[in-house]
Write a protein that holds these residues in place. Structure first.
Motif, short mmCIF file in Angstrom:
data_model
loop_
_atom_site.label_atom_id
_atom_site.label_comp_id
_atom_site.label_asym_id
_atom_site.label_seq_id
_atom_site.Cartn_x
_atom_site.Cartn_y
_atom_site.Cartn_z
N SER A 140 0.75 -1.14 -0.10
CA SER A 140 0.02 0.00 0.03
C SER A 140 0.92 1.11 -0.07
O SER A 140 1.96 1.33 0.12
CB SER A 140 -0.97 0.12 1.24
N GLN A 141 0.11 2.24 0.16
CA GLN A 141 0.80 3.74 -0.10
C GLN A 141 1.72 3.80 1.26
O GLN A 141 2.92 4.72 0.79
CB GLN A 141 -0.06 4.92 0.09
N GLY A 142 1.58 3.38 2.30
CA GLY A 142 2.37 3.63 3.52
C GLY A 142 3.55 2.76 3.43
O GLY A 142 4.37 2.99 4.34
N ILE A 143 3.96 1.95 2.48
CA ILE A 143 5.24 1.06 2.49
C ILE A 143 6.17 1.24 1.57
O ILE A 143 5.55 1.62 0.39
CB ILE A 143 4.80 -0.32 2.60
N ARG A 144 7.28 1.66 1.70
CA ARG A 144 8.19 2.07 0.51
C ARG A 144 9.11 1.02 0.48
O ARG A 144 9.73 0.45 1.50
CB ARG A 144 8.79 3.36 1.00
N ILE A 145 9.38 0.62 -0.80
CA ILE A 145 10.64 -0.55 -0.77
C ILE A 145 11.39 -0.42 -1.76
O ILE A 145 11.20 0.11 -2.95
CB ILE A 145 9.87 -2.12 -1.34
N LYS A 146 12.82 -0.51 -1.41
CA LYS A 146 13.86 -0.16 -2.43
C LYS A 146 14.75 -1.59 -2.24
O LYS A 146 15.04 -2.10 -1.06
CB LYS A 146 14.84 0.68 -1.67
N GLY A 147 14.92 -2.17 -3.39
CA GLY A 147 15.72 -3.65 -3.62
C GLY A 147 14.78 -4.68 -4.54
O GLY A 147 14.05 -4.16 -5.52
N GLU A 148 14.78 -5.85 -4.37
CA GLU A 148 14.45 -6.75 -5.28
C GLU A 148 13.10 -7.60 -4.69
O GLU A 148 13.17 -7.87 -3.74
CB GLU A 148 15.52 -7.77 -5.78
N ILE A 149 11.95 -7.67 -5.50
CA ILE A 149 11.14 -8.57 -5.03
C ILE A 149 10.95 -9.63 -6.19
O ILE A 149 10.78 -9.41 -7.30
CB ILE A 149 9.76 -7.49 -5.08
N THR A 150 10.59 -10.82 -5.65
CA THR A 150 10.70 -11.97 -6.53
C THR A 150 9.61 -12.93 -5.78
O THR A 150 9.36 -12.73 -4.48
CB THR A 150 11.87 -12.82 -6.44
N GLY A 151 8.86 -13.60 -6.49
CA GLY A 151 7.84 -14.39 -6.23
C GLY A 151 7.19 -15.19 -7.35
O GLY A 151 7.66 -14.74 -8.48
N SER A 152 6.24 -15.82 -7.25
CA SER A 152 5.32 -16.52 -7.99
C SER A 152 3.87 -16.11 -7.97
O SER A 152 2.99 -16.98 -8.76
CB SER A 152 5.63 -17.96 -8.18
#
Length: 178
Positions: A52-64
């Motif tokens: 959501s808007q309140g979460i900031r992510i810097k990096g790599e997201i992986t999944g299926s």
């Protein structure tokens, strides 16, 4: 006298079905107070994870699994067999690889949607888009390079020359030049 119901930890409900699952009714339609196994509750395997808007992510997201992004992300997103939906408040600065990509917000970077990429009227993409099928609604913004259709297998083209007919050239179906 001690009962099994008294031994439950406080604040933990006995049965909590997922919001998308219909309530389970015992056979015969009669209500009983017997304990139901939590593993018997059907859970949707296609429920999307949400950033959501309140979460900031810097990096790599992986999944299926499927992913819904409605906040800021910087880095790389790789969803092997999943779908990425960038919500109207989503701001993604990343290279994206997914089965399907739906853009309602803003994406900067390379998008590889193996099956489909869809830009809604509120969507903005700056970068490269590579996919089999591309859908763009009126009002969407797309700035960059676009490759659509099935990928051309260069290894097979090098081994066998294209058939040549007298006075005619052949063009493979599904390739678009924009």
């Amino acid at each position: 006298m001690w009962k099994k119901e008294d031994a439950k930890p406080l604040g933990v409900p006995e049965h909590s079905p997922s919001p998308s699952a219909p309530p389970l009714a015992p056979a015969g339609g009669h209500s009983t107070s017997s304990h139901r196994d939590a593993s018997a509750v059907p859970v949707s395997s296609r429920a999307a994870a949400c950033i959501s808007q309140g979460i900031r992510i810097k990096g790599e997201i992986t999944g299926s699994e499927d992913l819904f992004v409605d906040g800021p992300i910087e880095g790389k997103i790789n969803l092997a067999n999943g779908s990425l939906t960038v919500g109207p408040n989503g701001n993604v600065k990343a290279d994206v690889v997914a089965r399907e990509v739906i853009v309602r917000g803003r994406v900067e970077g390379k998008i590889l949607g193996r099956e489909r990429v869809q830009l809604w009227s509120t969507g903005q993409v700056v970068g490269e888009v590579q996919t089999q099928r591309l859908a763009i609604e009126d009002g969407a913004v797309l700035r960059g390079k676009v490759e659509t259709g099935k990928p051309i297998d260069k290894a097979s083209d090098d081994r066998s020359p294209a058939p040549v007919m007298a006075g005619k050239s052949s063009v493979s179906a599904g390739t678009a030049t924009i």
